[in-house]
Design an enzyme around this catalytic site. Structure first.
Site, PDB file in Angstrom:
ATOM      1  CG  ASN A 195      -1.870  -1.202   1.211  1.00  0.00           C
ATOM      2  OD1 ASN A 195      -2.464  -1.554   0.205  1.00  0.00           O
ATOM      3  ND2 ASN A 195      -1.946  -1.873   2.367  1.00  0.00           N
ATOM      4  NE  ARG A 196       3.643   2.239  -4.931  1.00  0.00           N
ATOM      5  CZ  ARG A 196       3.605   1.014  -5.445  1.00  0.00           C
ATOM      6  NH1 ARG A 196       3.550  -0.047  -4.653  1.00  0.00           N
ATOM      7  NH2 ARG A 196       3.630   0.831  -6.754  1.00  0.00           N
ATOM      8  CG  LEU A 197       1.022   2.596   4.036  1.00  0.00           C
ATOM      9  CD1 LEU A 197       0.073   2.038   5.101  1.00  0.00           C
ATOM     10  CD2 LEU A 197       0.999   4.131   4.060  1.00  0.00           C
TER      11      LEU A 197
END
Length: 217
Positions: A195-197
């Protein structure tokens, strides 16, 4: 060009799921952490795990990037070699502040280093130069790096000329060729996450001590 081509690029995406990175995972000294990740990159059989993107800035303020090879590192910094007449060398002479980026894509990792580049001694350069294959040694004499040349043929002719010149001799270290050591001021270790975290940790040098902070992705 049809809009569809841009749509196809926009749709390219991949979830990064291999592993995470926490503060507890990190070693207190970034050189030790870099050594660990570098060993893991070698063990993963990456293509040129020592390849890095070196960024410099021209005297006019124009940024430039190119790929060079890390040849060794120690507590004092990270070392690469080049022609001292090259564009990168001219930039460093005017502004020794540089950045290095190790893009280990298949491990979903990257390491960014900011530091100051200085020439190493001729003796240290000679030690590495002596370990290079003979063809690479001759190549250092031939290439006036970053200068304009008229043809590939001319380059190969110069190589043959130098090969004949040193035919029965050891190839000496050119006085226009050698190494730079980048003394780091910061390291950033980046690990891809879902989730691009992403996990990002910045080591900053403060009064000769390394402080570690987590950065927002």
């Amino acid at each position: 060009m049809p809009d569809r081509a841009f749509d196809d690029i926009a749709a390219l995406r991949r979830e990064y799921t291999q592993q995470g990175l926490t503060l507890d995972d990190l070693k207190p000294d970034p050189i030790d952490q870099f050594a660990l990740w570098f060993q893991q990159a070698q063990a993963a059989d990456l293509l040129e795990p020592n390849a890095l993107v070196l960024a410099t800035v021209s005297p006019e303020g124009t940024p430039y990037q190119r790929t060079v090879l890390l040849k060794y590192f120690d507590r004092e910094g990270l070392v690469f070699f080049t022609n001292y007449g090259s564009r990168k060398a001219q930039h460093i002479a005017a502004n020794p502040q540089v950045s290095l980026l190790f893009p280990w894509y298949s491990l979903e990792r990257q390491v960014a280093v900011v530091g100051t580049a200085t020439k190493i001694s001729a003796a240290e350069s000679f030690k590495y130069f002596s370990s290079r294959p003979r063809g690479s040694q001759i190549g250092a004499w031939v290439s006036q790096q970053s200068s304009v040349i008229s043809s590939r043929q001319l380059l190969e002719m110069q190589f043959e000329k130098m090969r004949h010149k040193f035919l029965n001799h050891e190839v000496p270290l050119p006085d226009f060729w050698g190494g730079y050591r980048v003394k780091p001021l910061s390291f950033e270790f980046w690990q891809g996450r879902p989730n691009r975290l992403h996990d990002r940790f910045l080591y900053s040098l403060d009064d000769n001590q390394w402080a570690i902070a987590r950065l927002s992705p």
